[in-house]
Enzyme design. Structure first.
Site, mmCIF file in Angstrom:
data_model
loop_
_atom_site.group_PDB
_atom_site.id
_atom_site.type_symbol
_atom_site.label_atom_id
_atom_site.label_comp_id
_atom_site.label_asym_id
_atom_site.label_seq_id
_atom_site.Cartn_x
_atom_site.Cartn_y
_atom_site.Cartn_z
ATOM 1 N N SER A 267 0.852 -1.184 0.000
ATOM 2 C CA SER A 267 0.000 0.000 0.000
ATOM 3 C C SER A 267 0.892 1.240 0.000
ATOM 4 O O SER A 267 1.661 1.455 0.943
ATOM 5 C CB SER A 267 -0.899 -0.010 1.241
ATOM 6 O OG SER A 267 -1.740 1.107 1.269
ATOM 7 N N HIS B 11 -6.915 0.949 11.318
ATOM 8 C CA HIS B 11 -7.188 1.238 9.913
ATOM 9 C C HIS B 11 -8.339 2.218 9.755
ATOM 10 O O HIS B 11 -8.332 3.052 8.835
ATOM 11 C CB HIS B 11 -7.488 -0.039 9.122
ATOM 12 C CG HIS B 11 -7.607 0.230 7.639
ATOM 13 N ND1 HIS B 11 -8.819 0.469 7.025
ATOM 14 C CD2 HIS B 11 -6.657 0.341 6.676
ATOM 15 C CE1 HIS B 11 -8.611 0.702 5.741
ATOM 16 N NE2 HIS B 11 -7.313 0.641 5.506
ATOM 17 N N HIS C 281 -2.748 0.504 -3.909
ATOM 18 C CA HIS C 281 -2.382 -0.746 -3.258
ATOM 19 C C HIS C 281 -2.444 -1.874 -4.272
ATOM 20 O O HIS C 281 -3.094 -1.775 -5.314
ATOM 21 C CB HIS C 281 -3.243 -1.037 -2.016
ATOM 22 C CG HIS C 281 -4.606 -1.577 -2.283
ATOM 23 N ND1 HIS C 281 -5.752 -1.058 -1.746
ATOM 24 C CD2 HIS C 281 -5.032 -2.633 -3.034
ATOM 25 C CE1 HIS C 281 -6.798 -1.745 -2.136
ATOM 26 N NE2 HIS C 281 -6.393 -2.724 -2.930
#
Length: 355
Positions: A224, A304, A328
């Protein structure tokens, strides 16, 4: 109604990989709130290779040896049989070891194997000097089939693995909802992608300085990335204030405590320019027990969710004026499509911490 409500959207899955009656689709009639894109690979590509070749040095180690090792790797990757695309990155891990990573990409397993089997590459890797020069080395290799990985880019610019692609898609429909990542993986049309088994650590040829990790089926990788090369100083300041703190916190959690949620390994590194200077780019590289564990973290874990909220705040302030681009790449692989070897590395390096 704005013109964006009528924009044409493509499926992230290319036509030749769609399964009639099974291809995932958005259940909502509403288009995604913002555009994203995927890389389009040649129909001739059946499998790709991502090799993360790393060198590490303890805090009080010999920096001349580290530099010599990096020069050797640069020479090897420049061979005619070498990778089609390379990037380099640096970081410091939780044990304060400096780590220099070469990310190497091929569009066929045969090409990668040809490079590995060359006298120069094999001779250098297998040399006893790798065990004696005070530097740690690791090779983490992923060879997913074309229908077992997905790419996702905020702007139609090639990054990382995408540099092997022929073209970039138009705006896609499978994004901006939980579960979209899975829906961009073609194999998810017919496979649950459920992981099976546990990895194990063994010595190579009974050599305690060389360790192999035996993987299990359907382990998952995600890279990512963040790229703020084109951002002005005002936007950089906003990125450092709004996004970076939560990003660093999330990466730190995965690196230090990720095992409790199925994250086997995580690194957060900064890319290097061709001249060796620090670039305005970074990426997190995580290996997971399976796609489901990654999905659960992304959709429900506070670390997250903070990153996600920060990104939403950032975009709400800048909108289309934002020059930060993110991406990502996610892959799921069978056990025989992965390879992990560590030489003289500390016990928390990569998958060694699973021992």
């Amino acid at each position: 109604m704005s013109t964006t409500d009528h924009r044409e959207l493509e499926s992230a899955i290319p036509e030749h990989l769609r399964k009639p009656g099974l291809c995932p689709f958005r259940s909502s009639a509403e288009p995604p709130p913002y555009p994203t894109y995927v890389a389009r690979f040649s129909k001739d590509i059946n499998q790709v290779v991502m090799c993360y070749l790393g060198i590490q040095l303890r805090p009080e180690g010999n920096r001349k040896a580290l530099k010599a090792a990096a020069i050797s790797v640069e020479e090897l990757v420049s061979l005619a049989s070498g990778p089609l695309y390379v990037d380099q990155a640096k970081g410091v891990d939780g044990d304060e070891y400096e780590t220099h990573i070469f990310a190497l990409f091929w569009d066929s397993v045969m090409a990668y194997q040809h490079w590995c089997a060359s006298d120069l590459v094999q001779g250098w890797w297998e040399s006893n000097q790798r065990e004696e020069d005070g530097v740690g080395y690791f090779k983490e290799v992923f060879m997913p089939k074309i229908d077992f990985f997905e790419t996702h880019y905020a702007t139609p610019e090639f990054q990382s693995l995408g540099n092997l692609a022929d073209a970039m898609s138009g705006e896609i429909k499978e994004h901006a909802y939980w579960g979209a990542m899975r829906h961009r993986i073609p194999a998810a049309q017919y496979d649950s992608l459920a992981s099976v088994g546990l990895p194990s650590v063994v010595s190579k040829h009974d050599n305690a300085k060389r360790k192999l990790v035996v993987p299990h089926d359907y382990m998952c990788l995600i890279r990512s990335g963040q790229n703020w090369e084109n951002a002005d100083q005002t936007e950089i300041a906003l990125y450092q204030k709004v996004i970076l703190p939560s990003l660093v916190q999330g990466m730190g959690y995965l690196s230090e405590q990720g095992l409790e949620i199925g994250c086997y390994s995580n690194r957060f590194v900064t890319l290097l320019c061709e001249d060796g200077y620090i670039a305005r780019q970074s990426y997190g590289l995580s290996y997971w027990s399976g796609l489901d564990a990654l999905e659960k973290w992304a959709s429900s874990h506070q670390t997250h969710l903070k990153i996600f909220a920060a990104a939403q705040e950032y975009m709400s302030k800048l909108g289309s004026e934002a020059r930060l681009t993110t991406y990502h790449e996610v892959a799921v692989m069978a056990a025989d499509e992965q390879y992990f070897e560590y030489i003289n590395c500390h016990p928390s390096t990569g998958l060694l911490q699973l021992a």
